[in-house]
Design an enzyme around this catalytic site. Structure first.
Site: not given
Lengths: 273, 395
Positions: B85, B107, B374
């Site tokens: 991210k 969000e 990830s």
């Protein structure tokens, strides 16, 4: 003349346009309340079909959507509702809907069914003027008017395009934000209505945050052609969902007060424009 | 807007009029700065010195033995913040800074995007608000605590099921009232244009590095590239570099929850239908009337009833295929993999590993697969413990 044009031209004041979520808190109560609003002097109705994810709406209308969904309201039942309203009394009805509901029903088919039920115009909350083509042709084919939103941050060239695509009225959003009651009327209303009046002859109706007869009066004085009141009315339902009689009285009283507060149109105002 | 932001019939920007000026401003700034040498230099420095790029491509030997073919892991779990991210939040955060914005909103589902946004908010001295579903706040409280420590305000969202979809609704609503000074740092390759393109762009280093590293280490391209898909940002990041390599199979793995025969899953591409939500035309989990369905999945980061529009397009064109694995398979793999490789994988990423395990015996031994790891699984230990308490397990 389309139904809106004849409505606005007949009135010597701003049109009173209450908003309801169809089926809130139940199909029957909602029907009684909308009829009461007509009897209390609504000139036009703005009706919404409940959606699970209403991103343009504040908490009051979100909860109304949930109540109506819980009551089993579907787009098909909403159409039945509209048929019952127009059978009660012919009145122009603007529909406010989120796009996915149209897409799933089939936009063309839905708009045809809505027109047959007695509807007048459609406004898709999450479809901007850039994608107007997805709605304007189906609406025209169905014999419906189009309504698009204008907001305080919309630049002039875009307002012109919005006016071009609009055949019903321009739904003028009074503020940057979602629907919901506000203590004071947004300072953005007057300049936005003035800009629109300079750019177009299309009727301008103002909504979002209009919560008192005084707000409605100020909006009308700003030369709006119509005043849309949603969350304040829906709030009555939130407060006493289980008491239809009291609800009907409250909504009737409130709408009568708002209507009484709308000043007569100043005949010189048109000459100024 | 300059572009319609379409991926075939998918994508677009289906939003209320009030948001259009903000999206136009972001689109213009992105087109301007993505080529700007100073911006690129700043971003590259942040990627290398702050986030820890490039991440390694690691040959997972014991896991490879267990599945019967070669598995490389793209180690995005080693990045600052513990997940991919940060690639996106550094990119968009820097963009916001170049645009002169002073406030960030975001969000978050699992809390990883919220955490990565809080990190960037602190780094750039920007006021940061994170919208997070109330259910997710409860199940990801470690990340909530981290975000608060970093100075972000976490706003629990009560509506709907209190998950990612509701957090996005509320962030969009907040944005409509604060568009003038606030940058909405969108977390996945979904939502209205230009976000799917921007998020993909800032996640592309994953694929670019993985492709180069695989050529270096294995001497050839992989046969399979796999990644989990919720909104799909890590998957589009790694897929993007291989789209023009037709022999490389791209496999996105969705959250199968309690199974696709139930409604408790979030396998949007596997079972959904096309509709419009959160600004994009894409696949959705919805009922026949178009009401969005509740989803359920062990992994909060995948718990979303939509998916990025480019994935919808890759599915439609057949360039990528999308499968799902259910919660139980994910948990099995989580334990097996942790003990085999010494890595706690995020439950999201574990979906891709679980699918690889299912391929045991189905693929030739000389197969080379690259899985995007990830994120790391530290944030998930409470969930894992809840489902399979260590004391109750015989190992």
């Amino acid at each position: 003349m389309n139904p809106y044009q004849s409505c606005f031209s007949k009135l010597n004041r701003a049109a009173l346009i209450p908003f309801f979520v169809i089926g809130d808190p139940s199909y029957e109560t909602s029907l009684a309340l909308v009829k009461a609003a007509i009897d209390a002097g609504a000139d036009i109705l703005e009706l919404g079909i409940p959606f699970s994810d209403p991103v343009a709406d504040g908490p009051t209308i979100q909860k109304a959507d949930l109540r109506a969904l819980k009551a089993g309201i579907t787009p098909a039942k909403a159409l039945q509702f509209i048929r019952e309203i127009t059978a009660y009394k012919p009145i122009p009805i603007g529909l406010l809907v989120y796009y996915n509901l149209l897409v799933q029903y089939g936009t063309e088919r839905f708009l045809q069914d809505f027109q047959k039920a007695g509807g007048t115009s459609v406004l898709v909350a999450d479809l901007s003027i850039d994608d107007a083509d997805e709605i304007t042709l189906p609406a025209k084919n169905a014999g419906l008017e189009t309504v698009f939103m204008a907001t305080p941050n919309t630049p002039d060239d875009r307002l012109r395009r919005i006016a071009e695509k609009t055949t019903g009225f321009i739904y003028t959003v009074s503020l940057l934000g979602t629907t919901g009651e506000r203590d004071a009327l947004s300072q953005a209303v007057r300049p936005l209505v003035a800009r629109l009046k300079r750019l177009t002859d299309k009727p301008v109706c103002v909504g979002f945050g209009i919560s008192t007869p005084q707000h409605a009066c100020e909006v009308a004085r700003a030369r709006a052609d119509g005043v849309i009141i949603g969350s304040r009315i829906v709030k009555f339902i939130e407060e006493t969902p289980d008491n239809p009689d009291e609800l009907r009285e409250n909504i009737t009283r409130f709408l009568s007060e708002v209507r009484a507060a709308l000043p007569p149109k100043n005949p010189t105002a048109k000459a100024d424009a | 807007m300059k572009s319609k932001g379409r991926f075939g019939p998918f994508g677009g920007y289906y939003v209320p009029e009030v948001l259009i000026p903000a999206l136009e401003e972001i689109e213009a700034a992105f087109e301007q700065f993505r080529q700007d040498p100073t911006f690129l230099k700043d971003l590259n420095t942040l990627y290398t010195d702050y986030a820890g790029r490039p991440t390694p491509l690691y040959h997972a030997r014991r896991f490879s033995e267990a599945v019967g073919f070669t598995v490389y892991l793209k180690r995005e779990d080693l990045l600052h913040g513990g997940a991919h991210k940060i690639n996106n939040t550094l990119g968009q955060g820097l963009l916001a800074r170049y645009m002169g914005k002073t406030k960030l909103i975001a969000e978050t589902g699992a809390g990883q995007h919220g955490l990565a946004t809080a990190i960037v908010g602190a780094l750039f001295g920007m006021e940061t608000k994170i919208f997070m579903g109330a259910t997710d706040v409860a199940r990801q409280n470690v990340n909530v605590h981290k975000m608060k420590l970093l100075g972000a305000e976490v706003i629990p969202v009560e509506g709907g099921t209190g998950t990612l979809k509701d957090a996005i609704n509320e962030a969009l609503r907040y944005w409509t009232a604060h568009v003038e000074d606030t940058f909405y740092l969108f977390g996945t390759a979904g939502g209205p244009h230009p976000y799917p393109t921007i998020v993909r762009h800032f996640q592309e280093p994953i694929g670019q590095e993985a492709r180069r590293q695989c050529l270096e280490k294995a001497g050839r391209l992989p046969d399979i590239v796999t990644a989990c898909v919720g909104g799909g940002s890590n998957a589009i990041g790694i897929f993007s570099a291989f789209l023009s390599d037709p022999k490389v199979q791209l496999v996105g793995v969705e959250g199968g929850g309690k199974g696709l025969h139930t409604t408790q899953h979030c396998a949007t591409l596997c079972t959904g239908t096309v509709g419009v939500l959160h600004g994009a035309r894409t696949y959705l989990l919805q009922d026949e009337n178009g009401q969005i369905r509740d989803t359920e999945c062990i992994s909060a980061g995948l718990d979303y009833p939509g998916v990025g529009p480019e994935h919808a397009y890759l599915k439609e064109t057949g360039r990528a295929r999308y499968v799902s694995v259910c919660d139980e398979e994910v948990l099995d793999t989580f334990f097996l993999f942790s003990r085999m490789e010494g890595i706690l994988p995020a439950l999201e990423s574990t979906h891709a590993l679980a699918w690889l395990r299912q391929q045991k015996g189905l693929l030739p031994h000389n197969t080379i697969a690259v899985a995007n790891l990830s994120g790391r699984g530290d944030k998930d230990i409470d969930i894992v413990e809840h489902h399979r308490p260590l004391t109750a397990r015989s190992l």
